[in-house]
Design a protein around this motif. Sequence first.
Motif, PDB file in Angstrom:
ATOM      1  N   ILE A 282       6.656 -16.050   3.778  1.00 28.10           N
ATOM      2  CA  ILE A 282       6.555 -15.474   5.008  1.00 28.10           C
ATOM      3  C   ILE A 282       7.071 -13.951   5.511  1.00 28.10           C
ATOM      4  O   ILE A 282       8.268 -13.624   4.895  1.00 28.10           O
ATOM      5  N   TYR A 283       6.296 -13.117   6.197  1.00 30.53           N
ATOM      6  CA  TYR A 283       6.654 -11.861   6.551  1.00 30.53           C
ATOM      7  C   TYR A 283       7.210 -11.759   7.966  1.00 30.53           C
ATOM      8  O   TYR A 283       6.062 -12.322   9.098  1.00 30.53           O
ATOM      9  N   ARG A 284       7.589 -10.797   8.630  1.00 26.37           N
ATOM     10  CA  ARG A 284       8.381 -10.779   9.894  1.00 26.37           C
ATOM     11  C   ARG A 284       6.541 -10.198  10.773  1.00 26.37           C
ATOM     12  O   ARG A 284       5.843  -9.528  10.286  1.00 26.37           O
ATOM     13  N   TRP A 285       6.661 -10.488  11.892  1.00 30.77           N
ATOM     14  CA  TRP A 285       5.639  -9.857  12.495  1.00 30.77           C
ATOM     15  C   TRP A 285       5.454  -8.549  12.593  1.00 30.77           C
ATOM     16  O   TRP A 285       4.392  -7.434  12.260  1.00 30.77           O
ATOM     17  N   GLN A 286       6.780  -8.056  13.013  1.00 32.87           N
ATOM     18  CA  GLN A 286       6.574  -6.179  12.563  1.00 32.87           C
ATOM     19  C   GLN A 286       6.236  -5.814  11.481  1.00 32.87           C
ATOM     20  O   GLN A 286       6.315  -4.373  11.227  1.00 32.87           O
ATOM     21  N   ASP A 287       5.999  -6.361  10.568  1.00 32.28           N
ATOM     22  CA  ASP A 287       6.244  -5.701   9.314  1.00 32.28           C
ATOM     23  C   ASP A 287       4.782  -5.627   8.479  1.00 32.28           C
ATOM     24  O   ASP A 287       3.913  -5.681   7.984  1.00 32.28           O
ATOM     25  N   THR A 288       3.945  -6.122  10.052  1.00 35.12           N
ATOM     26  CA  THR A 288       2.212  -6.818   9.427  1.00 35.12           C
ATOM     27  C   THR A 288       1.527  -5.091   9.218  1.00 35.12           C
ATOM     28  O   THR A 288       1.039  -5.144   7.851  1.00 35.12           O
ATOM     29  N   GLU A 289       2.454  -4.205  10.286  1.00 35.94           N
ATOM     30  CA  GLU A 289       1.477  -2.761   9.710  1.00 35.94           C
ATOM     31  C   GLU A 289       1.946  -2.127   8.028  1.00 35.94           C
ATOM     32  O   GLU A 289       0.815  -1.384   7.480  1.00 35.94           O
ATOM     33  N   ALA A 290       2.906  -2.718   7.600  1.00 36.64           N
ATOM     34  CA  ALA A 290       3.541  -1.571   5.784  1.00 36.64           C
ATOM     35  C   ALA A 290       2.496  -2.456   5.222  1.00 36.64           C
ATOM     36  O   ALA A 290       1.949  -2.490   4.437  1.00 36.64           O
ATOM     37  N   ILE A 291       2.204  -4.117   5.332  1.00 35.15           N
ATOM     38  CA  ILE A 291       1.415  -4.982   4.467  1.00 35.15           C
ATOM     39  C   ILE A 291      -0.053  -4.274   4.213  1.00 35.15           C
ATOM     40  O   ILE A 291      -0.755  -3.829   3.371  1.00 35.15           O
ATOM     41  N   LEU A 292      -0.921  -3.869   5.658  1.00 30.41           N
ATOM     42  CA  LEU A 292      -1.953  -3.418   5.790  1.00 30.41           C
ATOM     43  C   LEU A 292      -1.907  -2.235   5.122  1.00 30.41           C
ATOM     44  O   LEU A 292      -3.044  -1.791   3.949  1.00 30.41           O
ATOM     45  N   GLN A 293      -1.459  -1.461   4.976  1.00 33.70           N
ATOM     46  CA  GLN A 293      -1.160  -0.380   4.391  1.00 33.70           C
ATOM     47  C   GLN A 293      -0.908  -0.846   2.953  1.00 33.70           C
ATOM     48  O   GLN A 293      -1.927   0.149   1.805  1.00 33.70           O
ATOM     49  N   LEU A 294       0.072  -1.767   2.416  1.00 39.27           N
ATOM     50  CA  LEU A 294      -0.153  -1.345   0.908  1.00 39.27           C
ATOM     51  C   LEU A 294      -1.113  -1.954   1.082  1.00 39.27           C
ATOM     52  O   LEU A 294      -1.818  -1.757  -0.600  1.00 39.27           O
ATOM     53  N   LEU A 295      -1.865  -3.045   1.066  1.00 38.28           N
ATOM     54  CA  LEU A 295      -3.766  -3.536   0.758  1.00 38.28           C
ATOM     55  C   LEU A 295      -4.388  -2.662   0.672  1.00 38.28           C
ATOM     56  O   LEU A 295      -5.188  -3.288   0.512  1.00 38.28           O
ATOM     57  N   HIS A 296      -4.612  -2.180   2.090  1.00 32.43           N
ATOM     58  CA  HIS A 296      -5.239  -0.889   1.170  1.00 32.43           C
ATOM     59  C   HIS A 296      -5.838  -0.051   0.771  1.00 32.43           C
ATOM     60  O   HIS A 296      -6.171   0.335  -0.554  1.00 32.43           O
ATOM     61  N   ALA A 297      -3.737   0.830   0.589  1.00 32.13           N
ATOM     62  CA  ALA A 297      -4.050   1.183  -0.532  1.00 32.13           C
ATOM     63  C   ALA A 297      -4.075   0.596  -2.709  1.00 32.13           C
ATOM     64  O   ALA A 297      -4.704   0.988  -2.884  1.00 32.13           O
ATOM     65  N   VAL A 298      -3.918  -0.828  -2.097  1.00 32.23           N
ATOM     66  CA  VAL A 298      -4.380  -1.889  -3.321  1.00 32.23           C
ATOM     67  C   VAL A 298      -5.428  -1.959  -3.717  1.00 32.23           C
ATOM     68  O   VAL A 298      -6.528  -1.843  -4.651  1.00 32.23           O
ATOM     69  N   ALA A 299      -6.473  -1.728  -2.210  1.00 35.22           N
ATOM     70  CA  ALA A 299      -7.939  -1.836  -2.403  1.00 35.22           C
ATOM     71  C   ALA A 299      -8.607  -0.412  -3.369  1.00 35.22           C
ATOM     72  O   ALA A 299      -9.163  -0.548  -3.505  1.00 35.22           O
ATOM     73  N   ARG A 300      -8.027   0.851  -2.699  1.00 33.19           N
ATOM     74  CA  ARG A 300      -8.498   1.851  -3.014  1.00 33.19           C
ATOM     75  C   ARG A 300      -7.771   1.524  -4.888  1.00 33.19           C
ATOM     76  O   ARG A 300      -9.132   2.096  -5.355  1.00 33.19           O
ATOM     77  N   GLU A 301      -6.962   1.070  -4.942  1.00 35.52           N
ATOM     78  CA  GLU A 301      -6.867   1.378  -6.250  1.00 35.52           C
ATOM     79  C   GLU A 301      -7.605   0.614  -7.127  1.00 35.52           C
ATOM     80  O   GLU A 301      -7.793   1.139  -8.695  1.00 35.52           O
ATOM     81  N   ARG A 302      -8.184  -0.356  -6.713  1.00 33.81           N
ATOM     82  CA  ARG A 302      -8.971  -1.395  -7.561  1.00 33.81           C
ATOM     83  C   ARG A 302     -10.448  -1.389  -7.003  1.00 33.81           C
ATOM     84  O   ARG A 302     -10.933  -2.309  -7.536  1.00 33.81           O
ATOM     85  N   ASP A 303     -10.743  -0.333  -6.407  1.00 31.52           N
ATOM     86  CA  ASP A 303     -11.756  -0.474  -5.944  1.00 31.52           C
ATOM     87  C   ASP A 303     -12.442  -1.469  -5.008  1.00 31.52           C
ATOM     88  O   ASP A 303     -13.765  -2.192  -5.554  1.00 31.52           O
TER      89      ASP A 303
ATOM     90  N   GLU B 117     -14.094  -2.987  -1.857  1.00 31.42           N
ATOM     91  CA  GLU B 117     -14.217  -3.139  -0.622  1.00 31.42           C
ATOM     92  C   GLU B 117     -13.137  -3.275   0.706  1.00 31.42           C
ATOM     93  O   GLU B 117     -13.374  -4.853   0.386  1.00 31.42           O
ATOM     94  N   ILE B 118     -12.785  -3.119   1.561  1.00 30.22           N
ATOM     95  CA  ILE B 118     -12.668  -3.971   3.242  1.00 30.22           C
ATOM     96  C   ILE B 118     -13.661  -3.670   3.775  1.00 30.22           C
ATOM     97  O   ILE B 118     -14.101  -2.494   4.343  1.00 30.22           O
ATOM     98  N   THR B 119     -13.915  -4.734   4.525  1.00 32.67           N
ATOM     99  CA  THR B 119     -14.834  -4.829   6.243  1.00 32.67           C
ATOM    100  C   THR B 119     -14.366  -4.978   6.832  1.00 32.67           C
ATOM    101  O   THR B 119     -15.076  -5.055   8.101  1.00 32.67           O
ATOM    102  N   SER B 120     -13.188  -5.662   6.508  1.00 30.89           N
ATOM    103  CA  SER B 120     -12.444  -6.014   7.686  1.00 30.89           C
ATOM    104  C   SER B 120     -10.713  -6.383   8.057  1.00 30.89           C
ATOM    105  O   SER B 120     -10.697  -5.547   6.943  1.00 30.89           O
ATOM    106  N   ASN B 121     -10.249  -7.201   8.029  1.00 24.16           N
ATOM    107  CA  ASN B 121      -8.766  -7.129   7.538  1.00 24.16           C
ATOM    108  C   ASN B 121      -8.085  -8.109   6.544  1.00 24.16           C
ATOM    109  O   ASN B 121      -8.310  -9.502   6.560  1.00 24.16           O
ATOM    110  N   PRO B 122      -7.691  -7.258   5.552  1.00 16.43           N
ATOM    111  CA  PRO B 122      -7.474  -7.611   4.333  1.00 16.43           C
ATOM    112  C   PRO B 122      -6.084  -8.813   4.946  1.00 16.43           C
ATOM    113  O   PRO B 122      -6.160 -10.023   3.576  1.00 16.43           O
ATOM    114  N   ILE B 123      -5.747  -8.749   5.468  1.00 16.26           N
ATOM    115  CA  ILE B 123      -4.527 -10.390   5.767  1.00 16.26           C
ATOM    116  C   ILE B 123      -5.402 -10.971   5.933  1.00 16.26           C
ATOM    117  O   ILE B 123      -5.078 -12.398   5.502  1.00 16.26           O
TER     118      ILE B 123
END
Length: 183
Positions: free
Chosen positions: A35-56, A58-64
């Motif tokens: 469980i993560y703080r709600w304030q950390d949502t943006e940082a988690i989204l940044q990580l998930l978008h980076a991982v998506a790019r690395e793994r090719d 496609e993100i169509t909406s919110n990866p969380i």
Amino acid sequence: EGDDGDDSEDETDEASLADAELGSLSCQHGAIWDIYRWQDTEAILQLLHAVARERDVEITSNPIHDQLFYLDDTLRKRLRDQYKVRGWRFVQRRGDAVFIPAGCPHQVRNLSSCVKVALDFVSPENAHRCVHLTDEFAKLPRGHHLSEDKLQVKTMLLHTMKHLTEALMPRRQPAEAEGAEGG
């Protein structure tokens, strides 16, 4: 004799049940929570978008919300090191209840057969976050499992305001009402 020497499946099972933070999970029952703080949502989204790019991927909406990735030991370490985000990681055992504050990103991995019972609760302190989440879910594609307003926060707030107004407004006595009408 009788041992073919192939322990790779057993080793794989043991490796998948080893956790950098919690240790060996081979004898554990229940579920692992992060469980993560709600304030950390943006940082988690940044990580998930980076991982998506690395793994090719496609993100169509919110990866969380779409639960596209499970943050394993490697991704949790990356989240700590690169984004300075650390969550709470623990094992939920039989009889334990887990409370997740509104808007807090979280993930669960069952270690054994589990029954999930969920109850949504909106506290006055977190109502604004619930409204934000409802607005976020409304932007998801039609048919997405989260696009319907399950919390119905805005309806709940409307009823709350109605009850508050009734409780705070002095009730007029029937005699007062008659006097006001005949006046």
